[in-house]
Enzyme design. Structure first.
Site, PDB file in Angstrom:
ATOM      1  N   CYS A  22       0.821  -1.219   0.000  1.00 26.94           N
ATOM      2  CA  CYS A  22       0.000   0.000   0.000  1.00 26.94           C
ATOM      3  C   CYS A  22       0.852   1.265   0.000  1.00 26.94           C
ATOM      4  CB  CYS A  22      -0.904   0.034   1.228  1.00 26.94           C
ATOM      5  SG  CYS A  22      -1.911  -1.433   1.482  1.00 26.94           S
TER       6      CYS A  22
ATOM      7  N   GLU B  42      -7.963  -4.722  14.508  1.00 31.50           N
ATOM      8  CA  GLU B  42      -8.869  -5.045  13.410  1.00 31.50           C
ATOM      9  C   GLU B  42      -8.825  -6.546  13.159  1.00 31.50           C
ATOM     10  OE1 GLU B  42      -9.194  -2.255   9.924  1.00 31.50           O
ATOM     11  OE2 GLU B  42      -8.059  -3.875   9.020  1.00 31.50           O
TER      12      GLU B  42
ATOM     13  N   CYS C   3      -2.163   3.115   3.041  1.00 30.41           N
ATOM     14  CA  CYS C   3      -2.936   2.122   3.791  1.00 30.41           C
ATOM     15  C   CYS C   3      -3.985   2.784   4.691  1.00 30.41           C
ATOM     16  CB  CYS C   3      -1.988   1.240   4.603  1.00 30.41           C
ATOM     17  SG  CYS C   3      -2.702  -0.320   5.169  1.00 30.41           S
ATOM     18  N   ASP C   4      -4.821   1.955   5.267  1.00 30.97           N
ATOM     19  CA  ASP C   4      -6.063   2.368   5.926  1.00 30.97           C
ATOM     20  C   ASP C   4      -5.965   3.584   6.852  1.00 30.97           C
ATOM     21  OD1 ASP C   4      -6.669   0.008   4.711  1.00 30.97           O
ATOM     22  OD2 ASP C   4      -7.573  -0.936   6.439  1.00 30.97           O
ATOM     23  N   LYS C   5      -5.159   3.501   7.903  1.00 31.05           N
ATOM     24  CA  LYS C   5      -5.140   4.559   8.926  1.00 31.05           C
ATOM     25  C   LYS C   5      -4.401   5.794   8.437  1.00 31.05           C
ATOM     26  CE  LYS C   5      -7.113   1.342  10.967  1.00 31.05           C
ATOM     27  NZ  LYS C   5      -6.838   0.425   9.853  1.00 31.05           N
TER      28      LYS C   5
ATOM     29  N   SER D 216     -11.965  -5.606   9.806  1.00 34.39           N
ATOM     30  CA  SER D 216     -11.336  -5.096   8.595  1.00 34.39           C
ATOM     31  C   SER D 216     -12.406  -4.668   7.616  1.00 34.39           C
ATOM     32  CB  SER D 216     -10.477  -6.198   7.966  1.00 34.39           C
ATOM     33  OG  SER D 216     -10.193  -5.906   6.619  1.00 34.39           O
TER      34      SER D 216
ATOM     35  N   CYS E   1      -5.319  -2.177  -0.816  1.00 35.65           N
ATOM     36  CA  CYS E   1      -6.183  -3.324  -1.094  1.00 35.65           C
ATOM     37  C   CYS E   1      -7.372  -2.912  -1.961  1.00 35.65           C
ATOM     38  CB  CYS E   1      -6.657  -3.944   0.209  1.00 35.65           C
ATOM     39  SG  CYS E   1      -5.294  -4.566   1.224  1.00 35.65           S
TER      40      CYS E   1
ATOM     41  N   ASP F 233      -1.944  -3.149   7.807  1.00 32.40           N
ATOM     42  CA  ASP F 233      -3.007  -3.941   8.423  1.00 32.40           C
ATOM     43  C   ASP F 233      -2.955  -5.390   7.953  1.00 32.40           C
ATOM     44  OD1 ASP F 233      -3.712  -1.573   9.545  1.00 32.40           O
ATOM     45  OD2 ASP F 233      -5.745  -1.517   8.755  1.00 32.40           O
TER      46      ASP F 233
END
Length: 561
Positions: free
Chosen positions: A52, A449, A125-127, A475, A197, A84
């Site tokens: 990511c 998560e 990535c996510d955060k 997730s 992702c 993650d």
């Protein structure tokens, strides 16, 4: 008269009593003529250890080259990230959500300390995405977010793959639905290169929401990581950061209650991650905007689910790019249908409606986005549940495929690891409600998560036969009949701590309730006998996080005091 745009950096560059600072700026390569230019902090969440994020340095360098051509000074710096996918199911996942606060704190620290006039942030990535957004709101100076873009799909045996394919493959292997070699081939081919992702998981959910909210240029959320479009975005972002500087447009001019509603509505219409709620609660708090769980439920009641996207659906973000024409096509459709508000300001300096004027209209000769009059689900997939198990609220992600009501006996686990072992060893019976507790913001700590248990459940063929509830979170790749964010959490004495095996639990997403069917007298007796377990960590960052973090229903923020 030329407009002054170096409003912050001039505190250093124009102060003749700061010789050491000037000497160091010369050492960076600045020339005397640069001392009158605005300085842009170009921050990426680059690091090599995660697909990511591993390409973000290249995007950052391209952006800096572009910034310099607009008579601006650009300074690149990086902040942290946590994968993650790599930490999922391990103790490392405890750091995932807390990393959001570190990201925000570090960007605030560098930009404010060095008096940068504007910021271009490049998350992956996510955060990363909510972390940079929180920082930009705290700093409130001209800013743009350039999303790193999503990964290309993998392929094996004629089928598209993504990261969730690898998790679900383990459940299939353990139930002898695929061979060991097939399992290995799926894992090897799930992630072919750089990018976040690919489904409507947390990273793409947040990117889509922030584009609709106006903090990204059009197409940023849907342009794949390796696409020509992403390269072009990096080249032209300097035009808009300079425009924002000249117009004096700041994040708090863009992030309003209406624009937040736009972001949440788009994300919900596409079947986005439940992490959307944690992050938008935190973003709203940073923007000093009153936005609560009740607002999410109100929106979910109003907005149909029209995105046939993974994890609950079939398609990926690359399909939106290639077959729809990009996220703006969907945004324009929702604008035209009155779902989104078009008068919100954006980082182009124009309104959302103005940005959409030349965007083509959506066509429905595809199966990715359904028309509003023939939705996948007539209202949103996110439900806010209350009841004796979650008086502070909990979050369910219900696409409609799982059913809307689940009633079953509890099968209780005090850790994710124990639950995973039970699922993989075929110890879970159809009809049960799996309870995973002591994994909340304090009990986890860090509210880890979970993708493994939901993926194992789906891979084992139990997706429509069991439910899973937790004081932790899921997730963006999770699907099934799942309820998370139960508040109060077990570590704080929430009722979830008192659930026993064989207790009946009813989850009703039609009436938005979650109930432990145990008499009040028995609950009181259990409460008197309960003692909180020892904290899992007693030093370091996670211990500090435990001491500062707010409940999940308030966004797990650490600057609440």
């Amino acid at each position: 008269m030329k407009k002054i745009i170096n409003n912050f950096s001039k505190n250093i560059t124009k102060d003749t009593n700061l010789p050491a600072a000037h000497a160091m700026l010369y050492a960076t390569g600045m020339k005397e003529s640069d001392f009158c230019k605005a300085q842009i902090g170009i921050v990426s969440n680059w690091y090599e250890g995660n697909p990511c994020n591993m390409h973000l340095d290249k995007l950052s360098k391209k952006i800096k080259l572009s910034v310099v051509t607009k008579d601006l000074v650009g300074f690149q710096f990086t902040t942290i990230g946590i994968s993650d996918g790599i930490t999922m199911g391990t103790s490392g996942m405890r750091y995932s959500l807390p990393s959001r606060e570190l990201i925000a704190d570090s960007i605030e620290t560098v930009v404010d300390a060095h008096h940068y006039d504007g910021i271009i942030a490049i998350p992956g990535c996510d955060k990363n995405i909510p972390g940079v957004m929180i920082a930009l709101l705290r700093l409130n100076r001209p800013s743009i977010i350039v999303y790193g873009g999503s990964i290309s799909s993998g392929y094996y045996n004629g089928k598209k793959l993504d990261i969730v394919s690898s998790f679900e493959a383990l459940g299939k292997r353990n139930t002898c639905k695929i061979t060991d070699q097939e399992y290995k081939n799926i894992v090897k081919n799930s992630c072919p290169g750089p990018g976040a992702c690919g489904g409507m998981y947390t990273a793409n959910t947040m990117a889509s929401a922030l584009e609709a909210m106006g903090m990204m240029l059009p197409y940023s959320s849907s342009s794949p990581s390796t696409s020509t479009n992403k390269q072009m975005e990096c080249e032209k972002v300097s035009i808009y950061i300079k425009k924002l500087l000249e117009m004096g447009i700041k994040p708090k001019d863009i992030v309003t209650k209406s624009s937040i509603e736009n972001g949440v509505k788009l994300a919900m219409s596409l079947g986005g991650s439940t992490n959307l709620i944690l992050h938008f609660l935190a973003i709203s708090k940073s923007a000093n905007i009153d936005f609560s769980l009740k607002d999410f439920q109100k929106i979910s009641n109003q907005v149909p689910l029209i995105g046939n996207l993974k994890p609950s659906g079939f398609f990926l973000m690359e399909d939106i790019h290639e077959r729809i024409g990009g996220m703006p096509v969907i945004i324009k459709y929702l604008l035209n249908e009155g779902i989104l508000s078009g008068d919100c300001l954006t980082v182009t300096g124009k309104t959302l409606s103005d940005n959409m004027k030349n965007i083509p209209n959506i066509t429905f000769n595809q199966k990715i986005i359904h028309p509003l009059d023939r939705p996948i689900k007539k209202n949103g997939h996110i439900r806010i549940l209350y009841g004796n198990l979650s008086p502070g609220g909990s979050i369910a992600k219900i696409s409609g495929k799982e059913g809307t009501i689940f009633h079953g006996k509890a099968n209780v686990f005090n850790s994710e690891e124990d639950a995973n072992k039970a699922i993989l060893n075929n110890k879970i019976l159809p009809g049960v409600v799996i309870v995973i507790r002591y994994v909340g913001p304090i009990g986890g700590p860090g509210m880890p998560e979970m993708l493994k248990p939901t993926s194992y459940i789906m891979g084992s063929g139990l997706g429509k036969k069991v439910a899973l509830i937790t004081d932790g979170r899921f997730s963006g790749g999770s699907h099934g009949f799942v309820v998370g964010h139960i508040t109060p959490e077990a570590q704080s004495g929430g009722l979830i701590a008192l659930v026993k095996n064989e207790d009946y639990i009813k989850i009703d997403t039609e009436n938005n309730t979650i109930t432990l069917e145990v008499e009040n007298e028995e609950i009181q007796r259990r409460k008197e006998l309960w003692k909180p377990p020892s904290l899992k960590v007693k030093k370091g960052y996670l211990y500090k996080y435990i001491k500062m973090v707010s409940p999940a229903s308030e966004g797990c923020i650490t600057d609440q005091f």
